[in-house]
Scaffold this active site. Sequence first.
Site, PDB file in Angstrom:
ATOM      1  N   CYS A 136       0.260  -0.056  10.542  1.00 53.01           N
ATOM      2  CA  CYS A 136      -1.131   0.363  10.299  1.00 53.01           C
ATOM      3  C   CYS A 136      -2.180  -0.572  10.893  1.00 53.01           C
ATOM      4  O   CYS A 136      -3.267  -0.137  11.246  1.00 53.01           O
ATOM      5  CB  CYS A 136      -1.393   0.612   8.823  1.00 53.01           C
ATOM      6  N   CYS A 186       4.606  -3.520   9.406  1.00 53.97           N
ATOM      7  CA  CYS A 186       3.970  -2.210   9.280  1.00 53.97           C
ATOM      8  C   CYS A 186       3.273  -1.898  10.591  1.00 53.97           C
ATOM      9  O   CYS A 186       3.066  -2.781  11.420  1.00 53.97           O
ATOM     10  CB  CYS A 186       2.982  -2.179   8.124  1.00 53.97           C
ATOM     11  N   GLU A 228      13.037   4.973  -5.655  1.00 58.57           N
ATOM     12  CA  GLU A 228      12.703   4.271  -4.407  1.00 58.57           C
ATOM     13  C   GLU A 228      13.465   2.953  -4.311  1.00 58.57           C
ATOM     14  O   GLU A 228      13.997   2.601  -3.260  1.00 58.57           O
ATOM     15  CB  GLU A 228      11.195   3.981  -4.332  1.00 58.57           C
ATOM     16  N   ARG A 273      -3.025   7.878   2.597  1.00 59.45           N
ATOM     17  CA  ARG A 273      -1.623   7.472   2.696  1.00 59.45           C
ATOM     18  C   ARG A 273      -0.737   8.152   1.641  1.00 59.45           C
ATOM     19  O   ARG A 273       0.376   7.712   1.380  1.00 59.45           O
ATOM     20  CB  ARG A 273      -1.504   5.964   2.533  1.00 59.45           C
ATOM     21  N   LYS A 291       4.145  -3.310  -5.872  1.00 57.75           N
ATOM     22  CA  LYS A 291       2.762  -3.379  -5.423  1.00 57.75           C
ATOM     23  C   LYS A 291       1.965  -2.132  -5.765  1.00 57.75           C
ATOM     24  O   LYS A 291       2.495  -1.044  -5.542  1.00 57.75           O
ATOM     25  CB  LYS A 291       2.815  -3.550  -3.912  1.00 57.75           C
ATOM     26  N   LYS A 316       5.745   1.009  -3.634  1.00 61.27           N
ATOM     27  CA  LYS A 316       4.357   0.754  -3.247  1.00 61.27           C
ATOM     28  C   LYS A 316       3.549   2.012  -3.496  1.00 61.27           C
ATOM     29  O   LYS A 316       3.850   3.074  -2.941  1.00 61.27           O
ATOM     30  CB  LYS A 316       4.308   0.367  -1.776  1.00 61.27           C
ATOM     31  N   CYS A 358       0.431   4.209   8.854  1.00 60.49           N
ATOM     32  CA  CYS A 358       1.560   3.279   8.901  1.00 60.49           C
ATOM     33  C   CYS A 358       2.719   3.803   9.741  1.00 60.49           C
ATOM     34  O   CYS A 358       3.823   3.276   9.685  1.00 60.49           O
ATOM     35  CB  CYS A 358       2.042   2.980   7.483  1.00 60.49           C
TER      36      CYS A 358
HETATM   37  C1  PBG Z   1       0.093  -2.339   5.103  1.00 60.01           C
HETATM   38  C2  PBG Z   1      -0.273  -3.085   3.882  1.00 60.01           C
HETATM   39  C3  PBG Z   1      -1.340  -2.869   2.991  1.00 60.01           C
HETATM   40  C4  PBG Z   1      -1.309  -3.911   2.074  1.00 60.01           C
HETATM   41  C5  PBG Z   1      -0.216  -4.699   2.387  1.00 60.01           C
HETATM   42  N1  PBG Z   1       0.422  -4.163   3.487  1.00 60.01           N
HETATM   43  C6  PBG Z   1      -2.420  -1.877   3.029  1.00 60.01           C
HETATM   44  C7  PBG Z   1      -2.174  -0.469   2.777  1.00 60.01           C
HETATM   45  O1  PBG Z   1      -1.066  -0.024   2.508  1.00 60.01           O
HETATM   46  O2  PBG Z   1      -3.155   0.238   2.911  1.00 60.01           O
HETATM   47  C8  PBG Z   1      -2.288  -4.139   0.954  1.00 60.01           C
HETATM   48  C9  PBG Z   1      -2.430  -5.545   0.515  1.00 60.01           C
HETATM   49  C10 PBG Z   1      -3.626  -5.821  -0.297  1.00 60.01           C
HETATM   50  O3  PBG Z   1      -4.392  -4.928  -0.695  1.00 60.01           O
HETATM   51  O4  PBG Z   1      -3.845  -7.007  -0.575  1.00 60.01           O
HETATM   52  N2  PBG Z   1       0.802  -1.186   4.943  1.00 60.01           N
END
Ligand code: PBG
Length: 328
Positions: free
Chosen positions: A124, A122, A239, A223, A254, A201, A132
Site C-alpha cells: 500500500c 505490504c 485467520e 480496505r 491489530k 488485522k 495493499c
Molecule cells: C499497511 C499497514 C497499515 C498499518 C500498518 N501496516 C495501514 C493500513 O492497513 O491502512 C497501520 C499502522 C498504524 O495505524 O499505526 N498495510
Amino acid sequence: MEFPATRLRRLRSTPAMRSLVRETHLQPGALIYPLFICEGEGVRRPISSMPGVFNLSIDEALKEVEECASLGVGGVLLFGIPDSKDELGTGAYATDGIVQRAIKAIKATKAAQSLVTIADVCLCEYTSHGHCGVVARDGEHYSVENDSSVALIAKAAASLAVAGADIVAPSDMMDGRIAAIRLALDDAGKQNTPIMSYASKFASAFYGPFREAAGSTPQFGDRRTYQMDGANLREAMREIEQDVAEGADMLLMKPAMPYLDVVREARNRFDLPMGAYQVSGEYSMLHAAFERGWLEPERAMLESLLGIRRAGADFIVTYFAKDAAKLL
Ligand code: PBG
C-alpha cells in the site's frame, strides 16, 4: 469469623508490596518502535497527527536505531515512503527499494546487533492507488485481486529478507500469503528468516494517522474486502489458524485497544509468540488528550501498554516505545 477475613488491600499497602505481587510487567525489550523511511538526507519531517513521530531519511533513521538500542528497545519495524509509486507497487520489491537500502544501512551498525530489525511487508505504501494489492478495474467497479497480490507480496518479503531483515511482517491480509512468503523466503535461501504475521488485522478507523505518515490512503474505496470486519472474533481465530497452518512463526494482532478481547482469546488458543500493535490512532488520541492536559501522559501511556500486555500480548509495537523505555 470476623468480617472481613480477607482484606485484599493488605497487599497494596506500599510500593514494595505492590511490586512484589504485580502480575504483569513491561520491559523495553518487548517493545517495537515503528520507523517511516523516506528518501533524502537529513530529512526529519514531522507527522502532524502524531507528535514526536517523523518521516526519516536513512541517515536520520540510523540515529533512531541507535537511540532505541541504547534504551534497550527490542526492535524496530520499518515502513517505506518511496518517492514514486505505481500500479503494481514495484518499489516494494525493488532490490534498491527504500526499505531494502535502510535495512542494509541499519544492519551494518553496531546498534542493530542489540535489537531486531523487522520489515513490514505490504504494497500500500508503494501503489499509486494506495491499496495493499493489485487492483483490477472493470468500468466503475474495481477489486483488489488476491492471488496476483500474494505473488508480489511474497516477492517483497523475499527481497526484504535478502536485504537483511531479521523478521518479515506481512500486513496485507490477502489469503494464502504466509505459505507463499515461506516458499519465497526458502527459495531465496532465507530458511531462517521468521514470519511475523499480522494474522488478525481489522479494517479500522484507528489507522487514520498512519495513512498520513505513510501516504497510503486508498485513492478509492476502502480496505474492507481484505481487512477484517471489526465485529468478528471467531473469524479472527480462523485467520490465525490459517496463518499458523501456513507456517507463521509469530502473530501480530491489530489494532490493540479496541480489540483486547481478540488478543486475549488468541492468547488462550494459540501458543505462538504474539504481539499487538498499538496503532497510530491509539497513539494520536492519547497525545491529543495529553496536549489538552486531560490525561497524565506518563501514567496513561504506561497503563495503555500494560493493558495490552495483560490481555496476553508478549510484545507491543508502539510509537511510545522510546518514551516508555525511558521510564522502565
Ligand atoms: C499497511 C499497514 C497499515 C498499518 C500498518 N501496516 C495501514 C493500513 O492497513 O491502512 C497501520 C499502522 C498504524 O495505524 O499505526 N498495510
